[in-house]
Design an enzyme around this catalytic site. Structure first.
Site, PDB file in Angstrom:
ATOM      1  N   THR A  71       0.889  -1.194   0.040  1.00 36.35           N
ATOM      2  CA  THR A  71       0.227  -0.060  -0.013  1.00 36.35           C
ATOM      3  C   THR A  71       1.031   1.521   0.081  1.00 36.35           C
ATOM      4  OG1 THR A  71      -2.151   0.807   0.926  1.00 36.35           O
ATOM      5  CG2 THR A  71      -0.298   0.351   2.439  1.00 36.35           C
ATOM      6  N   LEU A 165      -6.473  -1.629   5.632  1.00 39.17           N
ATOM      7  CA  LEU A 165      -6.209  -2.122   6.961  1.00 39.17           C
ATOM      8  C   LEU A 165      -5.081  -3.285   6.759  1.00 39.17           C
ATOM      9  CD1 LEU A 165      -7.610  -2.662   9.841  1.00 39.17           C
ATOM     10  CD2 LEU A 165      -8.867  -4.484   8.962  1.00 39.17           C
ATOM     11  N   GLY A 166      -4.217  -3.235   7.801  1.00 40.41           N
ATOM     12  CA  GLY A 166      -2.909  -4.115   7.882  1.00 40.41           C
ATOM     13  C   GLY A 166      -2.563  -4.339   9.321  1.00 40.41           C
ATOM     14  N   GLY A 177      -2.308  -1.063  11.688  1.00 45.09           N
ATOM     15  CA  GLY A 177      -3.533  -0.688  11.894  1.00 45.09           C
ATOM     16  C   GLY A 177      -4.210  -0.160  10.720  1.00 45.09           C
ATOM     17  N   CYS A 195      -2.933  -3.486  -2.513  1.00 46.13           N
ATOM     18  CA  CYS A 195      -3.114  -4.434  -1.489  1.00 46.13           C
ATOM     19  C   CYS A 195      -3.446  -5.720  -2.490  1.00 46.13           C
ATOM     20  CB  CYS A 195      -4.736  -4.447  -1.122  1.00 46.13           C
ATOM     21  SG  CYS A 195      -4.587  -2.915   0.211  1.00 46.13           S
TER      22      CYS A 195
END
Length: 231
Positions: A71, A165-166, A177, A195
């Protein structure tokens, strides 16, 4: 949950600080939420593949131990890092992910935008033709990947990704986060498969007609995360 508004901070130093905080915390360490933005960087998660970095150019690439793939982080994006003891909070990782996504959805709702989940693709998405529509998003079946016939990918037709989100969980404690796109230069997303999905459109609040400040978006997201992640 303590909330710390950090402003613009160095990405590598922040990742190292999260790791150190998590390694040193005890059962009595209060949960904390770090909210910040970063200078332009691509980050690779543990599932990342080099071929999803199409043309990073002069933007640094940072390998991390979070889940997920590649990302982009940059100015105009609110990045929130909840550092939560899940055992003390009383819920598991799947519920934690749901709560973080719900906080992003409620943040978008504050600005009149309807956020959607897509099965099998963590993060939050909006309808490109009508971001404010309250109509439910039909959960469409996955479609075949022509490059990997044995695999299938989510159907993102008509959707754009607005929040990524990760996470990482170590000793029942979370770090990394969620990143919410507010008003940023989106061009770097064209240099990657966001992603891991080729051609996935990426949007921010500004491009869908919502004009707000980083400070306001950060405040709303922080408030929603503090509410949703409470035990």
């Amino acid at each position: 949950m303590q909330v710390r508004m950090l402003g613009r901070v160095d990405l590598r130093e922040t990742v190292e600080a999260m790791q150190a905080f998590t390694a040193q915390r005890t059962g009595d360490t209060p949960d904390v939420l770090w909210v910040c933005e970063h200078a332009p960087h691509f980050t690779q998660g543990l599932a990342g593949h080099a071929d999803h970095l199409l043309a990073p150019g002069d933007i640094p690439v940072v390998a991390t131990n979070r889940g997920g793939q590649v990302t982009f982080h940059g100015p105009g994006q609110v990045v929130a890092y909840p550092l939560v003891d899940l055992r003390r909070a009383g819920y598991y990782v799947k519920e934690y992910v749901h709560r973080v996504e719900e906080a992003a959805i409620r943040t978008l709702a504050h600005f009149g935008v309807t956020g959607h989940r897509v099965a099998g693709a963590p993060g939050i998405y909006v309808r490109l033709d009508d971001p404010r529509s309250h109509a439910l998003l039909p959960q469409r079946p996955r479609k075949a990947d022509p490059l990997e016939p044995a695999a299938a990918v989510p159907d993102f037709t008509g959707l754009g990704k607005i929040a990524a989100l990760g996470i990482k969980v170590s000793r029942h404690c979370t770090y990394h986060g969620v990143a919410l796109n507010v008003d940023m230069d989106l061009e770097p997303f064209s240099r990657i498969n966001p992603c891991g999905y080729a051609g996935l459109p990426t949007v921010d609040l500004s491009t869908i007609g919502v004009h707000t400040t980083w400070d306001e978006a950060a405040s709303v997201l922080a408030s929603q995360l503090a509410i949703r992640l409470a035990p």
